[in-house]
Scaffold this active site. Sequence first.
Site, PDB file in Angstrom:
ATOM      1  N   ARG A  74       0.848  -1.214   0.000  1.00  0.00           N
ATOM      2  CA  ARG A  74       0.000   0.000   0.000  1.00  0.00           C
ATOM      3  C   ARG A  74       0.877   1.254   0.000  1.00  0.00           C
ATOM      4  O   ARG A  74       1.332   1.739   1.040  1.00  0.00           O
ATOM      5  CB  ARG A  74      -0.909   0.019   1.222  1.00  0.00           C
ATOM      6  CG  ARG A  74      -1.713   1.297   1.363  1.00  0.00           C
ATOM      7  CD  ARG A  74      -2.792   1.457   0.333  1.00  0.00           C
ATOM      8  NE  ARG A  74      -3.859   0.479   0.526  1.00  0.00           N
ATOM      9  CZ  ARG A  74      -4.836   0.263  -0.365  1.00  0.00           C
ATOM     10  NH1 ARG A  74      -4.852   0.931  -1.492  1.00  0.00           N
ATOM     11  NH2 ARG A  74      -5.767  -0.643  -0.116  1.00  0.00           N
ATOM     12  N   HIS A 166       0.272   3.043 -10.522  1.00  0.00           N
ATOM     13  CA  HIS A 166      -0.667   3.595  -9.536  1.00  0.00           C
ATOM     14  C   HIS A 166       0.107   4.382  -8.457  1.00  0.00           C
ATOM     15  O   HIS A 166       0.083   4.025  -7.281  1.00  0.00           O
ATOM     16  CB  HIS A 166      -1.416   2.405  -8.913  1.00  0.00           C
ATOM     17  CG  HIS A 166      -2.631   2.734  -8.133  1.00  0.00           C
ATOM     18  ND1 HIS A 166      -2.607   3.523  -7.012  1.00  0.00           N
ATOM     19  CD2 HIS A 166      -3.926   2.359  -8.291  1.00  0.00           C
ATOM     20  CE1 HIS A 166      -3.834   3.612  -6.505  1.00  0.00           C
ATOM     21  NE2 HIS A 166      -4.648   2.929  -7.279  1.00  0.00           N
ATOM     22  N   ASP A 210     -11.919  10.367  -7.021  1.00  0.00           N
ATOM     23  CA  ASP A 210     -11.581   9.121  -7.706  1.00  0.00           C
ATOM     24  C   ASP A 210     -12.017   9.265  -9.157  1.00  0.00           C
ATOM     25  O   ASP A 210     -13.149   8.951  -9.512  1.00  0.00           O
ATOM     26  CB  ASP A 210     -12.302   7.941  -7.041  1.00  0.00           C
ATOM     27  CG  ASP A 210     -11.712   6.602  -7.462  1.00  0.00           C
ATOM     28  OD1 ASP A 210     -12.097   5.586  -6.839  1.00  0.00           O
ATOM     29  OD2 ASP A 210     -10.879   6.573  -8.391  1.00  0.00           O
ATOM     30  N   GLU A 269      -2.048   8.673 -11.262  1.00  0.00           N
ATOM     31  CA  GLU A 269      -1.735   7.374 -11.864  1.00  0.00           C
ATOM     32  C   GLU A 269      -1.710   7.452 -13.392  1.00  0.00           C
ATOM     33  O   GLU A 269      -2.744   7.592 -14.034  1.00  0.00           O
ATOM     34  CB  GLU A 269      -2.783   6.361 -11.412  1.00  0.00           C
ATOM     35  CG  GLU A 269      -2.971   6.313  -9.897  1.00  0.00           C
ATOM     36  CD  GLU A 269      -4.291   5.729  -9.483  1.00  0.00           C
ATOM     37  OE1 GLU A 269      -4.806   4.852 -10.212  1.00  0.00           O
ATOM     38  OE2 GLU A 269      -4.833   6.141  -8.439  1.00  0.00           O
TER      39      GLU A 269
END
Length: 296
Positions: A74, A166, A210, A269
């Site tokens: 992560r 990412h 997002d 990203e």
Amino acid sequence: MNLEQLQQQFGISNLVGFAEGRGGMTRVGLAHASGARAEIYLHGAHITSWQTAREREVLFMSCASHFQEGTPIRGGIPVIFPQFGDGPLPKHGLVRARAWTVVRTAQGADGAVKITLRLEDDAQTRALWPHPFCLQLTVSLGPALTIEFTVKNPGSAPFPFQAALHTYFQVADITQTSLFGLQGTAFEDFLHPGPAVETRAVIMFDRETDRIYVNAPDRVVLDDRGNKRKIAIAKSDMNAIVVWNPWIEKSKRLEDFGDDEYRHMVCIETSHMRAPAVLAPGAQWSGRTTLTCENG
Ligand code: TA6
């Protein structure tokens, strides 16, 4: 190949070194004459750290991240293929938690320190996604950090794919952070479906974000005012940019992410998707991303 064999075959004195990293996984360190440093795990070909010549970390790593086989890390730069996000395959595809292999290391004529990692299909991937593939990731550390992502189709049938880097950027304070360069770009908002166009010259962050910006410009700039630095994100042959911050509620739902860590990160990203990215038999796609930290 064990650490000793890796070091013997691919180590370069003072430039490339292999060591046991977190979770007992193999980590390779790159060192550039400028003082810049990078760390990559063979697990997922995952860049976990990039420090500038002034030894300032640019990438975010969650304090709660796992470092274990079969589980994504992560933070840093997860490698996404052949699927971005949710779908018939595991989320974000098949490759970010697999063991990649070292193909070569070198120091370029420009002094940049490079490593190329490779991953190919196997019985496990074919059971989920019935296509042979060969991925290569070449990381080049100089004054900037450049990542070249190559997808080859060695099979006899075309396959559709999505690919992404990412990247998690570390910022001093998300409320003192802004993103330039996407004004006028069409986007899809995962939180509010429906096509839209970015009207803001300066994107600020005050909620969960997002979005996938399609046919995005090849250069955007992240202004990390709290750290008094700007990070330029440049791409070529990658047609999209995803912008993500989980904000408060989603952060609480991520078990490998601290509740307050949204304050100190944002994902920008560089991706290749939404266009009909179909790779013909024998063909290859390569996308390149270059990160530069100004006043880093
Ligand atoms: O980058 C956008 C996104 O698809 C978000 O929706 C969020 O889920 C993020 O990726 C992280 O995904 P992960 O599977 O790593 O938790």
